[in-house]
Design an enzyme around this catalytic site. Structure first.
Site, PDB file in Angstrom:
ATOM      1  N   TYR A 217       0.813  -1.210   0.000  1.00 19.53           N
ATOM      2  CA  TYR A 217       0.000   0.000   0.000  1.00 19.53           C
ATOM      3  C   TYR A 217       0.857   1.276   0.000  1.00 19.53           C
ATOM      4  O   TYR A 217       1.875   1.349   0.697  1.00 19.53           O
ATOM      5  CB  TYR A 217      -0.964   0.005   1.198  1.00 19.53           C
ATOM      6  CG  TYR A 217      -1.720   1.289   1.258  1.00 19.53           C
ATOM      7  CD1 TYR A 217      -2.829   1.496   0.439  1.00 19.53           C
ATOM      8  CD2 TYR A 217      -1.273   2.340   2.027  1.00 19.53           C
ATOM      9  CE1 TYR A 217      -3.470   2.707   0.429  1.00 19.53           C
ATOM     10  CE2 TYR A 217      -1.915   3.556   2.028  1.00 19.53           C
ATOM     11  CZ  TYR A 217      -3.015   3.735   1.219  1.00 19.53           C
ATOM     12  OH  TYR A 217      -3.640   4.950   1.198  1.00 19.53           O
ATOM     13  N   SER A 268      -5.529  15.055   8.412  1.00 22.89           N
ATOM     14  CA  SER A 268      -6.345  14.404   7.385  1.00 22.89           C
ATOM     15  C   SER A 268      -7.811  14.841   7.518  1.00 22.89           C
ATOM     16  O   SER A 268      -8.249  15.308   8.572  1.00 22.89           O
ATOM     17  CB  SER A 268      -6.225  12.892   7.499  1.00 22.89           C
ATOM     18  OG  SER A 268      -6.510  12.485   8.806  1.00 22.89           O
ATOM     19  N   ASP A 293       0.977  18.078  -0.607  1.00 21.57           N
ATOM     20  CA  ASP A 293       1.206  17.231   0.577  1.00 21.57           C
ATOM     21  C   ASP A 293       2.461  17.559   1.373  1.00 21.57           C
ATOM     22  O   ASP A 293       2.424  17.547   2.592  1.00 21.57           O
ATOM     23  CB  ASP A 293       1.239  15.757   0.147  1.00 21.57           C
ATOM     24  CG  ASP A 293       1.029  14.805   1.321  1.00 21.57           C
ATOM     25  OD1 ASP A 293       0.251  15.140   2.223  1.00 21.57           O
ATOM     26  OD2 ASP A 293       1.657  13.728   1.345  1.00 21.57           O
ATOM     27  N   ARG A 389      -7.530   5.744  -3.429  1.00 22.03           N
ATOM     28  CA  ARG A 389      -6.612   6.794  -3.879  1.00 22.03           C
ATOM     29  C   ARG A 389      -6.548   6.953  -5.384  1.00 22.03           C
ATOM     30  O   ARG A 389      -6.806   6.014  -6.128  1.00 22.03           O
ATOM     31  CB  ARG A 389      -5.186   6.450  -3.416  1.00 22.03           C
ATOM     32  CG  ARG A 389      -5.018   6.319  -1.923  1.00 22.03           C
ATOM     33  CD  ARG A 389      -4.931   7.673  -1.276  1.00 22.03           C
ATOM     34  NE  ARG A 389      -4.982   7.612   0.172  1.00 22.03           N
ATOM     35  CZ  ARG A 389      -4.407   8.503   0.968  1.00 22.03           C
ATOM     36  NH1 ARG A 389      -3.724   9.505   0.453  1.00 22.03           N
ATOM     37  NH2 ARG A 389      -4.533   8.405   2.273  1.00 22.03           N
TER      38      ARG A 389
HETATM   39 MN    MN Z   1      -0.397  13.647   3.692  1.00 21.21          MN
END
Ligand code: MN
Ligand code: TSX
Length: 608
Positions: A217, A268, A293, A389
């Protein structure tokens, strides 16, 4: 092999001797290499082509391998104190996991020997940041997952061009295995090899090395991202005097053509990618995206903070992304994108929660778990995994900033911290100074969701949005941030706190959010220009009455409810922060943070 720089050759050879792959492939990063890899992944049933789009693919993981594994993520340093603060007696640390290098070696030795038998080991030379930028760093990842290679090809700059710029310089060592040598001893789920029972993600700070086992992942396997750019990166940054932060970077241009760059940290579920690609609803404003990010930032010779985005793509949460919430992301993912754990539509497209109004009525949905004819009414489960995602090239973003690959970075004029705070926290306020701003970062809390491993809706402490990503003792991290206020000739950016998520007593959001956040960015823009538009409050500088531009808003907003500072709430907040800092950071808490907390308490106590 023989053309590899000597240090790289030696590292690759070590990994071959340890993992015993059947073959080795040095990635050159070419188009042809990628095409062949994608073809192979399709043939092996790991990726499925999505015919509705051009060069888009769907991967479904083993349902036991769907998120980062925080419990199994360790930092290894000789001294425990170098990794995490010693929590108060009887309290478990929430600020990371430590294991001694010797114990970690033993754990790795139980996992890595012969783990790649029957598989190909891919060697990925990659650059975090534009190749050749003085702010960039190079890594070499060895992996037995072709899915990881295809994803790293999107998320980083990789291939021969990286080796050319490396010469005999240093690199971060990255070893990754899904932990399923061939022949298999048990069947796979979804053709997705992984070993959840033995998953382990290890970071050796003293030798810039990452070893990840058992998970394919993203966050556990694309080692350039969280492992390198944040955990190893933050430690490099502490040593070398810069910042590796969990921040988006955006450009903001007003109607006069004046431009500022802003870096922003959010936990998040706050819509960080949405903000990074926002379409401003305030006439004249334009937002451009540098990154969604991670920010690597350093003060230049003129004392100006400059940032690069070390990544080359977006690995974004799919659910909630739509033409309503983020049209730029929707444009970006139409080609060359790898989707993971989203649902499929009968017309060869993708679906997730939030796209209900954007698919044709006659298409059928197959959920990420393979449930055919999925409907919201019929099924007890969501169509897409909540942590599903898209992995997509930054270059396809329609509002990508022209300077996004500028080797010296973009000049950062403001830093924003934010959180999902239903009560008590105003829409926007400014820190009194750098030290108070660092305190605001340290004090970040947010309503948590199902991302990573947390289920309940509770207020979680997430300082600097870095809680799962600190590469060293959070107390030392605070001292590092604090140290910049004592350095001479630095142009310290102003620091702000925002909250798009305050609710009224009926539970409705008080602020429309999304494109209307441009009104908050406009206020911040004018503060960067030192406009006299603030008023003091116990918690920081609030917008002066009438200074927030609300012209043309569809519905009136309740400014009193958005900006009031409830005394009881803030006294409780002070107590909660005091408890958190005492329990978690304990003796490693810098005195300036304690001082800021005391001053906040006094200001609140003395307020009306
Ligand atoms: Mn992040
Ligand atoms: O991303 C969000 N942003 C930032 C956008 C630039 N979201 C989504 C968060 C989940 C990832 C938001 N949600 C924002 C926001 O500013 N604000 C809200 C809360 C909200 C939701 C819906 C409405 C208003 C506020 N209104 C209607 O749906 C009509």
């Amino acid at each position: 092999m023989s053309q590899l720089p000597e240090k790289v050759f030696n590292y690759v050879e070590e990994n071959i001797n340890l993992c015993k792959p059947d073959s080795v492939h040095i990635c050159d990063g070419s188009q042809m290499e990628n095409d062949i890899l994608l073809y192979q992944l399709q043939k092996d049933g790991i990726l499925k082509k999505l015919p509705k789009y051009k060069n888009c693919w769907l991967a479904k993981t083993d349902p036991a391998d769907v998120a980062r594994v925080e419990r199994l993520t360790y930092i290894s340093t000789e001294l425990k104190r170098d990794t995490i603060p010693t929590p108060k007696t009887g309290v478990a640390s929430q600020l990371g996991n430590w294991m001694s290098p010797a114990d970690m070696e033993e754990q790795l030795f139980m996992r890595f020997p012969e783990c790649m038998k029957g598989r190909t080991m891919y060697v990925i030379p990659f650059s975090m940041g534009p190749i050749g930028s003085p702010l960039s760093k190079i890594g070499i990842q060895c992996t037995d997952s072709p899915y990881v290679v295809a994803s790293m090809n999107i998320m980083t700059r990789m291939g021969v061009k990286v080796l050319d710029s490396l010469k005999d310089g240093d690199f971060v060592k990255c070893l990754h295995s899904v932990g399923r040598p061939l022949p298999l001893t048990a069947p796979l789920h979804n053709n997705w090899p992984c070993d959840p029972k033995n998953t382990l993600v290890a970071h050796f700070q003293e030798r810039n090395e990452i070893c990840s086992f058992g998970s394919g992942y993203g966050g556990n396997s694309l080692l350039g991202k969280k492992c390198f750019a944040l955990r190893i990166g933050s430690k490099l940054a502490q040593r070398e005097g810069w910042f590796a932060e969990h921040m988006l970077i955006l450009g903001l241009e007003n109607s006069k053509g004046e431009k500022k760059y802003i870096a922003a940290a959010f936990p998040s579920a706050c819509g960080k990618t949405n903000l990074a690609m926002m379409t401003p609803l305030l006439p004249g404003y334009k937002v451009t995206c540098v990154g969604d990010d991670i920010a690597w930032m350093r003060f230049d010779e003129n004392g100006q903070l400059r940032a690069i985005n070390p990544e080359n793509g977006f690995f974004g949460v799919a659910p909630g992304t739509s033409n309503k919430t983020n049209p730029c992301a929707m444009d970006t993912i139409q080609t060359n994108t790898i989707f993971t754990n989203v649902a499929e539509t009968s017309d060869g497209g993708v679906f997730w929660e939030g796209l209900e109004k954007e698919i044709d009525d006659d298409v059928e949905i197959t959920s990420w778990l393979g449930e055919e004819h999925w409907t919201k009414e019929k099924s007890s489960k969501t169509a897409a995994h909540p942590n599903s995602r898209f992995c997509t090239p930054a270059s396809q973003c329609p509002i990508l900033d022209k300077e996004w690959e500028c080797p010296k970075g973009v000049p950062i004029d403001a830093i924003i911290f934010g959180g999902r705070r239903p009560d008590g926290v105003p829409l926007v306020y400014e820190a009194f100074n750098w030290q108070h701003g660092v305190f605001l970062g340290a004090s970040m809390r947010s309503e948590a969701t199902a991302a990573a491993e947390h289920k309940a809706k509770s207020l979680m402490h997430d300082p600097f949005a870095m809680r799962p990503f600190f590469g060293y003792n959070f107390g030392d991290y605070l001292k590092h941030w604090m140290s910049f206020q004592d350095k001479k000739n630095l142009n310290l950016p102003k620091i702000f706190h925002v909250n798009w998520f305050r609710k009224n007593s009926e539970g409705q959001f008080l602020w429309p959010g999304f494109g209307e956040n441009a009104r908050v960015l406009d206020w911040i823009f004018r503060r960067i220009n030192n406009e006299d538009i603030t008023q003091k409050s116990p918690i920081g500088l609030l917008p002066k009455f009438d200074s927030l531009n609300l012209d043309g808003l569809d519905n009136p907003v309740d400014l009193e409810a958005l900006f009031n500072i409830p005394k009881e709430f803030w006294l409780d907040e002070v107590k909660a922060l005091e408890k958190y800092f005492e329990e978690q950071v304990n003796v490693d808490l810098p005195p300036q943070i304690r001082e800021e907390l005391k001053k906040l308490e006094e200001r609140v106590k003395n307020s009306a």
